[in-house]
Design a protein around this motif. Structure first.
Motif, PDB file in Angstrom:
ATOM      1  N   LYS A 320       0.833  -1.204   0.000  1.00 53.55           N
ATOM      2  CA  LYS A 320       0.000   0.000   0.000  1.00 53.55           C
ATOM      3  C   LYS A 320       0.865   1.251   0.000  1.00 53.55           C
ATOM      4  O   LYS A 320       1.934   1.292   0.603  1.00 53.55           O
ATOM      5  N   LEU A 321       0.354   2.276  -0.688  1.00 52.48           N
ATOM      6  CA  LEU A 321       0.997   3.578  -0.730  1.00 52.48           C
ATOM      7  C   LEU A 321       0.054   4.632  -0.178  1.00 52.48           C
ATOM      8  O   LEU A 321      -1.168   4.492  -0.247  1.00 52.48           O
ATOM      9  N   MET A 322       0.642   5.719   0.340  1.00 55.98           N
ATOM     10  CA  MET A 322      -0.134   6.841   0.853  1.00 55.98           C
ATOM     11  C   MET A 322       0.521   8.133   0.399  1.00 55.98           C
ATOM     12  O   MET A 322       1.751   8.278   0.470  1.00 55.98           O
ATOM     13  N   PHE A 352      -3.007   9.118  -8.940  1.00 56.39           N
ATOM     14  CA  PHE A 352      -3.012  10.277  -8.050  1.00 56.39           C
ATOM     15  C   PHE A 352      -4.419  10.576  -7.540  1.00 56.39           C
ATOM     16  O   PHE A 352      -4.609  10.918  -6.375  1.00 56.39           O
ATOM     17  N   ARG A 353      -5.416  10.451  -8.421  1.00 50.90           N
ATOM     18  CA  ARG A 353      -6.800  10.720  -7.985  1.00 50.90           C
ATOM     19  C   ARG A 353      -7.232   9.720  -6.920  1.00 50.90           C
ATOM     20  O   ARG A 353      -7.883  10.083  -5.931  1.00 50.90           O
ATOM     21  N   ALA A 354      -6.871   8.456  -7.116  1.00 56.64           N
ATOM     22  CA  ALA A 354      -7.249   7.429  -6.146  1.00 56.64           C
ATOM     23  C   ALA A 354      -6.528   7.628  -4.820  1.00 56.64           C
ATOM     24  O   ALA A 354      -7.130   7.510  -3.746  1.00 56.64           O
ATOM     25  N   LEU A 355      -5.240   7.964  -4.874  1.00 54.98           N
ATOM     26  CA  LEU A 355      -4.471   8.167  -3.645  1.00 54.98           C
ATOM     27  C   LEU A 355      -4.943   9.399  -2.886  1.00 54.98           C
ATOM     28  O   LEU A 355      -4.811   9.468  -1.657  1.00 54.98           O
ATOM     29  N   PRO A 359      -5.196   5.656   1.139  1.00 55.60           N
ATOM     30  CA  PRO A 359      -4.184   4.674   0.747  1.00 55.60           C
ATOM     31  C   PRO A 359      -4.754   3.634  -0.220  1.00 55.60           C
ATOM     32  O   PRO A 359      -5.919   3.245  -0.131  1.00 55.60           O
ATOM     33  N   ARG A 360      -3.913   3.213  -1.135  1.00 55.84           N
ATOM     34  CA  ARG A 360      -4.275   2.177  -2.103  1.00 55.84           C
ATOM     35  C   ARG A 360      -3.072   1.260  -2.306  1.00 55.84           C
ATOM     36  O   ARG A 360      -1.928   1.693  -2.241  1.00 55.84           O
ATOM     37  N   SER A 361      -3.341  -0.004  -2.597  1.00 52.11           N
ATOM     38  CA  SER A 361      -2.254  -0.904  -2.950  1.00 52.11           C
ATOM     39  C   SER A 361      -1.828  -0.611  -4.385  1.00 52.11           C
ATOM     40  O   SER A 361      -2.596  -0.055  -5.188  1.00 52.11           O
ATOM     41  N   ALA A 391       4.823   9.977  -2.264  1.00 50.71           N
ATOM     42  CA  ALA A 391       4.112   8.941  -1.516  1.00 50.71           C
ATOM     43  C   ALA A 391       5.111   8.155  -0.681  1.00 50.71           C
ATOM     44  O   ALA A 391       6.317   8.185  -0.931  1.00 50.71           O
ATOM     45  N   MET A 392       4.578   7.471   0.337  1.00 46.92           N
ATOM     46  CA  MET A 392       5.383   6.541   1.125  1.00 46.92           C
ATOM     47  C   MET A 392       4.607   5.247   1.272  1.00 46.92           C
ATOM     48  O   MET A 392       3.381   5.209   1.069  1.00 46.92           O
ATOM     49  N   THR A 393       5.327   4.193   1.628  1.00 42.43           N
ATOM     50  CA  THR A 393       4.666   2.911   1.850  1.00 42.43           C
ATOM     51  C   THR A 393       3.960   2.925   3.200  1.00 42.43           C
ATOM     52  O   THR A 393       4.451   3.500   4.171  1.00 42.43           O
ATOM     53  N   VAL A 394       2.805   2.285   3.258  1.00 39.92           N
ATOM     54  CA  VAL A 394       2.073   2.126   4.513  1.00 39.92           C
ATOM     55  C   VAL A 394       2.667   0.928   5.239  1.00 39.92           C
ATOM     56  O   VAL A 394       2.674  -0.189   4.714  1.00 39.92           O
TER      57      VAL A 394
END
Length: 513
Positions: A320-322, A352-355, A359-361, A391-394
């Protein structure tokens, strides 16, 4: 200079600062980009060690954003350790150990009952200490790094530093003729260097002299002292660093500057072809001849475990990214080692729109209907989004306990930054196991919010104004002191509204408040 310093500047403290590249979350991404298993499974507690931690700001932030993990920091300067311990105690951090110890003491086992570590980091140490100290560091790593563990090491790199070496030598030489404090000595030395440059010195680059003068004029004398005055200052070739670390069974993974791990973003086709034909042992050093890097951020591993081919893509797709910047600030135009590049519109605009919603994988981002037909791979997406600092990883869950630890530390840390007049720092953010940068207005707003002020622009304006008044501080805006109270209040109000709308929701997603 104190005799215990072994030629290292110790009469003035090193500058505090948070360095995201040395966090476990970031180092894990560097591993994944090279198909290597990180030291511990995602979300699991780890043991982290920083050698030469200074006042411990990076180590403290890592501890505050990973409260189930254990963090150790070592520095030979007692002033650094005392300052870091004060903040750890006042901030309620129970998972960090800051100890005064030299590399020699650590290598000889004089600090007892140390655990084995999953990560060992050295920032701004390797090319500033003596060969003996570097040998002690390698011995310590050999004794205390777990199999599969990572080492992060930064250093001034050759051949990139070749042109500026005469400048450093001249600054150091002039400074050695003075017997005052290091900050005064470096300032006087720069004045002398300017005089040499002005009468004609082909060995000195005018741009480099001007850069030193700019740093001096901005008050960055502690940085200049620690960068230029250490007796054993010595830039290094990558192959020599790798050769030294091989004694601890370490092998090179890649760069913590993630975009440098993509050859097509770093080198021309002709350069890549030549490197591919070169012996493996010299390829990374050869890259430095093409890229002109003056500073390297290297990641090494003790026992590389290659991720099986059929699992690589699935592993990254689950990650996942955030977003860690406001949605309005995201961009497909990013800086790369070769200059600039534009990320694919088809893949990254919908991502970008989803993030922006949460958070999204990586798999979810690649499978968005709007991204159909995109050629972006999971490896590319994590590299570009994390590598561009958007972004960073969750890595952790935002539990009540995690948020409470981060909030307590952040509040005390911001108060300490205000006492020392800092206008920028980083907030511990548990969701990403790291920290995010905040400016002076955000620092003031966070302090007010954490003390119970409601997220209302008028209330925050009054609370932040009172903070400034109580401390005897005056607001500075765009480099100028604001004399008018009415103007200061208006500037605060405008910034508080933006913070409520943009920064506060981001801090909450990150678990920072």
């Amino acid at each position: 200079m104190p005799t215990w310093s072994d030629g290292y500047v110790s009469d003035i403290e090193y500058l505090p600062g948070f360095y995201m590249d040395q966090t476990p979350a970031h180092l894990d991404v560097a591993c994944l980009l090279r198909d290597i298993e990180p030291p511990v499974a995602a979300g699991e507690p780890f043991r982290y060690c920083e050698l030469g931690c200074g006042v411990g700001e990076s180590a403290l932030a890592i501890a505050a954003s990973n409260h189930r993990s254990e963090v150790w920091g070592f520095d030979f300067n007692p002033a650094h350790i005392a300052r870091g311990r004060d903040l750890a105690r006042d901030g309620g951090l129970r998972n960090i150990h800051l100890l005064e110890a030299s590399f020699e003491q650590l290598a000889k086992g004089e600090v007892r009952d140390l655990p084995a570590f999953d990560y060992i980091a050295l920032h701004g140490v390797w090319s500033w200490v003596s060969p003996a100290s570097r040998s002690h560091i390698v011995n310590f790593i050999d004794r205390h790094l777990n199999p599969g563990g990572l080492v992060y090491v930064t250093y001034n790199a050759l051949p990139g530093w070749t042109v500026a070496q005469p400048l450093q030598r001249l600054v150091s030489t002039f400074a050695s003729l003075d017997h005052g404090r290091s900050d005064r000595r470096v300032s006087t030395a720069i004045e002398m260097v300017r005089r040499v440059c002005d009468v004609g010195a082909p060995a000195l680059q005018v741009a480099d002299v001007e850069r030193l003068e700019k740093e001096r004029d901005q008050g960055n004398l502690a940085y200049l002292s620690h960068e230029y005055l250490n007796e054993h200052w010595a830039p290094c070739y990558h192959s020599d660093v790798a050769g030294d670390l091989a004694a601890a069974k370490l092998e090179f993974v890649g760069s913590a500057n993630l975009l440098e791990n993509f050859p097509d973003l770093s080198l021309t086709p002709q350069q890549r072809a030549l490197i591919d034909d070169a012996p493996l042992a010299v390829r990374e050093t050869l890259r430095d001849y093409f890229m002109a890097r003056t500073f390297r951020r290297d990641v090494f591993v003790r026992g590389a475990r290659i991720i099986p081919g059929r699992r690589r893509a699935q592993r990254l797709r689950r990650q996942k990214l955030m977003l860690v910047i406001p949605a309005a600030a995201v961009t497909r135009n990013i800086k790369i080692p070769l200059g600039e590049a534009a990320l694919s519109e088809r893949a990254y605009e919908p991502a970008f729109r989803a993030l922006a919603e949460g958070p999204r994988s990586i798999g979810e981002l690649l499978d968005l209907p709007e991204a159909a037909g995109s050629t972006a791979s999971p490896r590319e997406m994590i590299g570009m989004l994390v590598g561009s600092r958007q972004a960073m990883t969750v890595t952790n869950e935002n539990t009540d306990a995690a948020i409470a630890v981060a909030r307590a530390y952040n509040t005390l840390h911001l108060a300490a930054c205000a006492d020392s007049g800092r206008g920028m720092t980083a907030l511990a953010a548990p969701a990403v196991g790291s920290a995010v940068t905040v400016t002076i207005y955000e620092m003031l707003a966070y302090e007010a919010l954490s003390s119970g002020t409601p997220d209302d622009p008028k209330a925050l304006t009054e609370a932040t104004w009172k903070l400034l008044q109580d401390r005897g501080d005056r607001l500075r805006h765009e480099g100028e002191t604001v004399e008018s109270e009415d103007e200061a209040r208006k500037i605060l109000h405008d910034n508080m509204q933006v913070i409520i709308d943009i920064a506060l929701p981001l801090w909450r997603r990150l678990g920072a408040i």
